[in-house]
Scaffold this motif. Structure first.
Motif, PDB file in Angstrom:
ATOM      1  N   ARG A 143       0.839  -1.203   0.000  1.00 32.44           N
ATOM      2  CA  ARG A 143       0.000   0.000   0.000  1.00 32.44           C
ATOM      3  C   ARG A 143       0.874   1.253   0.000  1.00 32.44           C
ATOM      4  O   ARG A 143       0.637   2.207  -0.717  1.00 32.44           O
ATOM      5  CB  ARG A 143      -0.902  -0.018   1.240  1.00 32.44           C
ATOM      6  CG  ARG A 143      -1.811   1.179   1.361  1.00 32.44           C
ATOM      7  CD  ARG A 143      -2.955   0.905   2.324  1.00 32.44           C
ATOM      8  NE  ARG A 143      -2.508   0.790   3.701  1.00 32.44           N
ATOM      9  CZ  ARG A 143      -2.699  -0.277   4.474  1.00 32.44           C
ATOM     10  NH1 ARG A 143      -3.340  -1.336   4.000  1.00 32.44           N
ATOM     11  NH2 ARG A 143      -2.273  -0.283   5.706  1.00 32.44           N
ATOM     12  N   ARG A 144       1.927   1.186   0.782  1.00 35.65           N
ATOM     13  CA  ARG A 144       2.818   2.332   0.912  1.00 35.65           C
ATOM     14  C   ARG A 144       3.586   2.598  -0.377  1.00 35.65           C
ATOM     15  O   ARG A 144       3.748   3.729  -0.805  1.00 35.65           O
ATOM     16  CB  ARG A 144       3.784   2.028   2.057  1.00 35.65           C
ATOM     17  CG  ARG A 144       4.752   3.095   2.390  1.00 35.65           C
ATOM     18  CD  ARG A 144       5.380   2.791   3.726  1.00 35.65           C
ATOM     19  NE  ARG A 144       6.371   1.733   3.667  1.00 35.65           N
ATOM     20  CZ  ARG A 144       6.392   0.670   4.451  1.00 35.65           C
ATOM     21  NH1 ARG A 144       5.439   0.480   5.339  1.00 35.65           N
ATOM     22  NH2 ARG A 144       7.342  -0.227   4.336  1.00 35.65           N
TER      23      ARG A 144
ATOM     24  N   PHE B 276      -2.820   8.030  -1.420  1.00 34.47           N
ATOM     25  CA  PHE B 276      -4.230   8.322  -1.168  1.00 34.47           C
ATOM     26  C   PHE B 276      -4.476   9.797  -0.912  1.00 34.47           C
ATOM     27  O   PHE B 276      -3.739  10.445  -0.175  1.00 34.47           O
ATOM     28  CB  PHE B 276      -4.720   7.552   0.059  1.00 34.47           C
ATOM     29  CG  PHE B 276      -4.714   6.064  -0.136  1.00 34.47           C
ATOM     30  CD1 PHE B 276      -5.833   5.412  -0.639  1.00 34.47           C
ATOM     31  CD2 PHE B 276      -3.586   5.314   0.185  1.00 34.47           C
ATOM     32  CE1 PHE B 276      -5.822   4.038  -0.821  1.00 34.47           C
ATOM     33  CE2 PHE B 276      -3.579   3.955   0.003  1.00 34.47           C
ATOM     34  CZ  PHE B 276      -4.689   3.302  -0.496  1.00 34.47           C
TER      35      PHE B 276
ATOM     36  N   PHE C 156      -7.581  11.538   0.692  1.00 31.88           N
ATOM     37  CA  PHE C 156      -8.863  11.212   1.304  1.00 31.88           C
ATOM     38  C   PHE C 156      -9.836  12.365   1.130  1.00 31.88           C
ATOM     39  O   PHE C 156      -9.443  13.513   0.952  1.00 31.88           O
ATOM     40  CB  PHE C 156      -8.672  10.913   2.790  1.00 31.88           C
ATOM     41  CG  PHE C 156      -7.677   9.822   3.044  1.00 31.88           C
ATOM     42  CD1 PHE C 156      -7.962   8.513   2.702  1.00 31.88           C
ATOM     43  CD2 PHE C 156      -6.440  10.114   3.609  1.00 31.88           C
ATOM     44  CE1 PHE C 156      -7.035   7.504   2.930  1.00 31.88           C
ATOM     45  CE2 PHE C 156      -5.517   9.108   3.839  1.00 31.88           C
ATOM     46  CZ  PHE C 156      -5.807   7.797   3.493  1.00 31.88           C
TER      47      PHE C 156
ATOM     48  N   ILE D 163      -4.958   7.387  -5.633  1.00 28.29           N
ATOM     49  CA  ILE D 163      -6.374   7.158  -5.395  1.00 28.29           C
ATOM     50  C   ILE D 163      -6.949   8.373  -4.681  1.00 28.29           C
ATOM     51  O   ILE D 163      -6.440   8.778  -3.642  1.00 28.29           O
ATOM     52  CB  ILE D 163      -6.579   5.883  -4.550  1.00 28.29           C
ATOM     53  CG1 ILE D 163      -6.187   4.652  -5.378  1.00 28.29           C
ATOM     54  CG2 ILE D 163      -8.024   5.773  -4.086  1.00 28.29           C
ATOM     55  CD1 ILE D 163      -6.346   3.337  -4.656  1.00 28.29           C
TER      56      ILE D 163
ATOM     57  N   ASP E 113     -10.586  10.161  -3.308  1.00 28.75           N
ATOM     58  CA  ASP E 113     -12.008   9.985  -3.069  1.00 28.75           C
ATOM     59  C   ASP E 113     -12.663  11.349  -2.938  1.00 28.75           C
ATOM     60  O   ASP E 113     -12.289  12.131  -2.069  1.00 28.75           O
ATOM     61  CB  ASP E 113     -12.210   9.152  -1.794  1.00 28.75           C
ATOM     62  CG  ASP E 113     -13.631   8.636  -1.688  1.00 28.75           C
ATOM     63  OD1 ASP E 113     -14.372   8.723  -2.682  1.00 28.75           O
ATOM     64  OD2 ASP E 113     -13.987   8.139  -0.601  1.00 28.75           O
TER      65      ASP E 113
ATOM     66  N   GLY F 208      -3.477   4.049   6.947  1.00 27.95           N
ATOM     67  CA  GLY F 208      -3.926   4.340   5.592  1.00 27.95           C
ATOM     68  C   GLY F 208      -2.780   4.739   4.673  1.00 27.95           C
ATOM     69  O   GLY F 208      -2.736   4.347   3.510  1.00 27.95           O
ATOM     70  N   VAL F 209      -1.839   5.506   5.194  1.00 29.67           N
ATOM     71  CA  VAL F 209      -0.754   5.953   4.325  1.00 29.67           C
ATOM     72  C   VAL F 209       0.389   4.945   4.270  1.00 29.67           C
ATOM     73  O   VAL F 209       1.440   5.234   3.710  1.00 29.67           O
ATOM     74  CB  VAL F 209      -0.197   7.338   4.735  1.00 29.67           C
ATOM     75  CG1 VAL F 209      -1.284   8.394   4.654  1.00 29.67           C
ATOM     76  CG2 VAL F 209       0.446   7.300   6.118  1.00 29.67           C
ATOM     77  N   GLY F 210       0.175   3.768   4.886  1.00 28.37           N
ATOM     78  CA  GLY F 210       1.137   2.693   4.643  1.00 28.37           C
ATOM     79  C   GLY F 210       1.954   2.229   5.837  1.00 28.37           C
ATOM     80  O   GLY F 210       2.879   1.440   5.675  1.00 28.37           O
ATOM     81  N   TRP F 211       1.634   2.692   7.027  1.00 29.75           N
ATOM     82  CA  TRP F 211       2.299   2.120   8.196  1.00 29.75           C
ATOM     83  C   TRP F 211       1.623   0.800   8.506  1.00 29.75           C
ATOM     84  O   TRP F 211       0.422   0.653   8.291  1.00 29.75           O
ATOM     85  CB  TRP F 211       2.164   3.035   9.412  1.00 29.75           C
ATOM     86  CG  TRP F 211       2.934   4.314   9.337  1.00 29.75           C
ATOM     87  CD1 TRP F 211       3.234   5.024   8.212  1.00 29.75           C
ATOM     88  CD2 TRP F 211       3.492   5.041  10.437  1.00 29.75           C
ATOM     89  NE1 TRP F 211       3.949   6.151   8.550  1.00 29.75           N
ATOM     90  CE2 TRP F 211       4.121   6.187   9.911  1.00 29.75           C
ATOM     91  CE3 TRP F 211       3.514   4.843  11.817  1.00 29.75           C
ATOM     92  CZ2 TRP F 211       4.770   7.120  10.722  1.00 29.75           C
ATOM     93  CZ3 TRP F 211       4.155   5.774  12.624  1.00 29.75           C
ATOM     94  CH2 TRP F 211       4.791   6.895  12.073  1.00 29.75           C
TER      95      TRP F 211
ATOM     96  N   VAL G  91     -10.713   5.226   7.436  1.00 31.49           N
ATOM     97  CA  VAL G  91     -10.080   6.514   7.188  1.00 31.49           C
ATOM     98  C   VAL G  91     -10.577   7.114   5.869  1.00 31.49           C
ATOM     99  O   VAL G  91     -10.496   8.311   5.640  1.00 31.49           O
ATOM    100  CB  VAL G  91      -8.546   6.359   7.199  1.00 31.49           C
ATOM    101  CG1 VAL G  91      -8.031   5.775   5.904  1.00 31.49           C
ATOM    102  CG2 VAL G  91      -7.871   7.688   7.477  1.00 31.49           C
ATOM    103  N   MET G  92     -11.090   6.260   5.012  1.00 26.45           N
ATOM    104  CA  MET G  92     -11.610   6.726   3.733  1.00 26.45           C
ATOM    105  C   MET G  92     -12.938   7.453   3.927  1.00 26.45           C
ATOM    106  O   MET G  92     -13.369   8.208   3.072  1.00 26.45           O
ATOM    107  CB  MET G  92     -11.867   5.548   2.785  1.00 26.45           C
ATOM    108  CG  MET G  92     -10.647   4.745   2.419  1.00 26.45           C
ATOM    109  SD  MET G  92      -9.647   5.540   1.163  1.00 26.45           S
ATOM    110  CE  MET G  92     -10.611   5.236  -0.314  1.00 26.45           C
TER     111      MET G  92
END
Ligand SMILES: Nc1ncnc2c1ncn2[C@@H]1O[C@H](COP(=O)(O)OP(=O)(O)OP(=O)(O)O)[C@@H](O)[C@H]1O
Ligand SMILES: [Mg+2]
Lengths: 229, 376
Positions: A82-83, A88, A90, A165, A167, B273-276, B371-372
């Motif tokens: 993901r990182r 993202f 948001f 991404i 939103d 959310g940011v990848g941690w 978080v989205m």
């Protein structure tokens, strides 16, 4: 290349309050280009983006990112992917309060542990590119809506992801700022980044720079307007 | 490693950001550590002093019981007990307490086996001179058992191996002791003796009761055990365990009351959310908890050390010692006991860290997709 095969998502599965947010969906997203998912509220746009971005696991189906199966990855590797792969933006920015703009931008890179001077340089370069260079030392609570969004975009790009991404990126922006966002997004797509946004804002859905428009309704995909070959 | 530096840096900013909350937390927390540590240090010192006292305690003490009470024992009993196989060096002892109304204090009178001064001379602990009202010209005025004034001259003051033993002690000749206390010739306070073979002490004790049914032998090992259980109960692990649990509960309740704020939840969600990954999030929270609890631990322990050893535990004077009148300046010697610190650490820092980590962990293992959506 992102390949979704029969992805579905049911919240609270097996319980009385179960919500089927995504019906089985199959979808291929080519590398590069600007894709927008549109649809009424509750149609599953956010859920689709979450599942693609490894924010949550689908209830059924498989996802391949550049040929790599992601749905069965462990939490640790999912976070890693993901990182590295996704950035993202948001809906409500979700910057971390009490920290400076520069800190916020660098946070996604902390687990990578690269030398500070290099990381800082990259963050400053991004700020420069998004015309925020003079805001680096500011607290994020002292920024305007448009600035917040550009900080959020800089943060999304700090690990040089291949997919951005976003939103509802224009939900809180006036027309001038919405145009500014589209400009940056188109710019990134032109640089080869895959930009994937969810929106029901006509300013976004009808923009010329959008390559692919995906319509959703009740967790299903409708006929897609493809402008890409 | 660079990663760690980033996480530490992140933690420092977090701590600074919530500095008032953290300061309050550290304040409450170090007060708890201070209290528990004070009790433990105090117990350590008392235990150490008790061990020194007991070193000189005879292996067997024989008392006489009359109507269930400790009574004077005929010196002739010593000879009878001396006949028992294994019993050695049986001798009578004279000792007792003397209440001095003007000072409102009790002193311990004792006749040592080798008292070398004259009958009108005494040797005293330094606590005596300090508290004895109207001591003049090195003389203390006693009253004998008939109410007659009896001035005694201080020939020597104890240098004192431990302050606890000698502080209230007054040594005198047997004749003077009998005059002051009214103990008749031929009687003693109790008998003391040694046992040739350590394994035989119980047999010897049984024999003493057999030939002298009104006597009660007390063995040193029993005293040792009593002391130990006493100190264990008063200030030992039981207390720590109880306080530790209280502390954990207290902080848990406090933390629950203030809760993992919406902002903290949001922060955890964003970081993931940011990848941690979950481990990264837990790591900064562990650092945060450690910073708070270690700071509180160090402050609490240092304050307790100063309280017990530099200020002589003013908070416990009355509660724990019971001889408060006599020991206003009672000086506890520092005892460094790694075990005590370890136990303290285990029961204060560990529960806090675990308790604060639990809600974080519950949030951190969840999918970050919240978080989205709207996080507040
Ligand atoms: N955590 C959750 N638990 C239960 N139901 C959820 C959860 N998250 C979303 N849903 C439901 O899933 C469905 C799809 O939600 P989603 O947020 O994907 O829609 P959306 O198209 O993004 O809507 P909007 O345009 O309002 O953002 C909705 O019915 C929503 O109520
Ligand atoms: Mg949505």
């Amino acid at each position: 290349m992102i390949d979704l095969q029969h992805i579905s998502k049911t919240y609270h599965q097996g319980r009385s309050n179960a919500v089927a947010a995504l019906q089985p969906v199959s979808l291929k997203l080519a590398d590069g280009g600007f894709t927008v998912v549109q649809g009424p509220s509750g149609s599953g746009k956010t859920t689709l983006l979450s599942v693609i971005g490894l924010m949550c696991r689908p209830s059924t189906g498989r996802i391949y990112v550049d040929g790599r199966e992601t749905t069965s990855l462990s939490e640790h590797f999912a976070a890693h992917l993901r990182r590295r792969t996704f950035g993202f933006v948001f809906q409500n920015h979700n910057l971390i309060k009490g920290r400076t703009v520069l800190d916020n931008i660098m946070i996604p890179a902390y687990p990578e542990g690269e030398p500070f001077s290099r990381l800082r340089q990259r963050a400053l370069a991004l700020l420069d590119r998004l015309k925020l260079a003079d805001k680096a030392g500011r607290q994020v609570t002292a920024l305007s809506g448009g600035e917040l969004q550009r900080v959020a975009m800089a943060r999304a790009m700090i690990n040089s992801p291949s997919v951005l991404i976003a939103d509802e990126p224009t939900a809180h922006l006036d027309t001038r700022l919405a145009d500014r966002f589209l400009e940056i997004a188109a710019d990134l797509a032109a640089d080869g980044m895959t930009v994937l946004a969810a929106s029901h804002d006509p300013r976004v859905c009808n923009a010329d720079c959008v390559g692919t428009l995906i319509s959703m309704h009740d967790g299903r995909l409708l006929d897609n307007k493809q402008s890409m070959p | 490693m660079n990663r760690n530096r980033y996480f530490l840096d992140y933690t420092l900013v977090s701590l600074w950001r919530r500095r008032w909350k953290n300061a309050a937390l550290i304040g409450v927390y170090s007060a708890m550590v201070f209290l528990i540590a004070s009790i433990l240090f105090f117990g350590d010192s008392l235990r150490r002093d008790a061990a020194v006292i007991l070193q000189d305690t005879p292996e067997v003490v024989v008392q006489r019981m009359v109507a269930g009470r400790h009574a004077l024992i005929p010196e002739a009993y010593a000879a009878a007990i001396g006949q028992i196989r294994g019993a050695r060096n049986i001798r009578p002892r004279l000792w007792g307490y003397y209440y001095h109304p003007a000072s409102q204090a009790n002193y311990t009178l004792m006749v040592p086996a080798d008292f070398t001064y004259a009958d009108d001379q005494i040797k005293i602990g330094h606590g005596v001179l300090r508290t004895w009202a109207a001591a003049r010209d090195n003389q203390l005025f006693f009253k004998d058992s008939d109410g007659q004034a009896l001035p005694l001259t201080i020939a020597e003051t104890f240098s004192g191996e431990t302050d606890l033993v000698t502080a209230d002690l007054i040594l005198m000749s047997a004749a003077t002791f009998r005059r002051i206390t009214g103990t008749p010739e031929g009687f003693a306070t109790d008998l003391v003796g040694r046992v040739r073979n350590q394994q035989e002490t119980r047999t010897v004790a049984a024999k003493i009761v057999e030939i002298l049914p009104d006597s009660r032998p007390i063995l040193r090992e029993e005293i040792l055990r009593t002391y130990d259980t006493l100190f264990d109960w008063r200030s030992g692990y039981v207390l720590v365990a109880v306080s530790g649990a209280m502390l954990a509960f207290f902080i848990f309740a406090w933390d629950k009351a203030t809760g993992l704020s919406a902002e903290e939840r949001a922060e955890i969600g964003i970081l993931k959310g940011v990848g941690w990954d979950t481990g990264d999030v837990l790591r900064i929270k562990v650092y945060e908890g450690m910073a708070v609890s270690l700071t509180a631990f160090v402050i609490g322990v240092m304050a307790a050390y100063a309280h017990v050893y530099l200020a002589s535990a003013p908070l416990f004077d009355h509660a724990l010692k019971g001889w408060a009148v006599l020991y206003p300046q009672f000086h506890l010697r520092p005892v460094f006991n790694g075990n005590t610190l370890g136990v303290l650490f285990f029961f204060t820092v560990m529960p806090y860290t675990l308790v604060t980590l639990l809600p974080v962990w519950r949030v951190a293992i969840a999918d970050p997709d919240a978080v989205m959506r709207q996080l507040g």
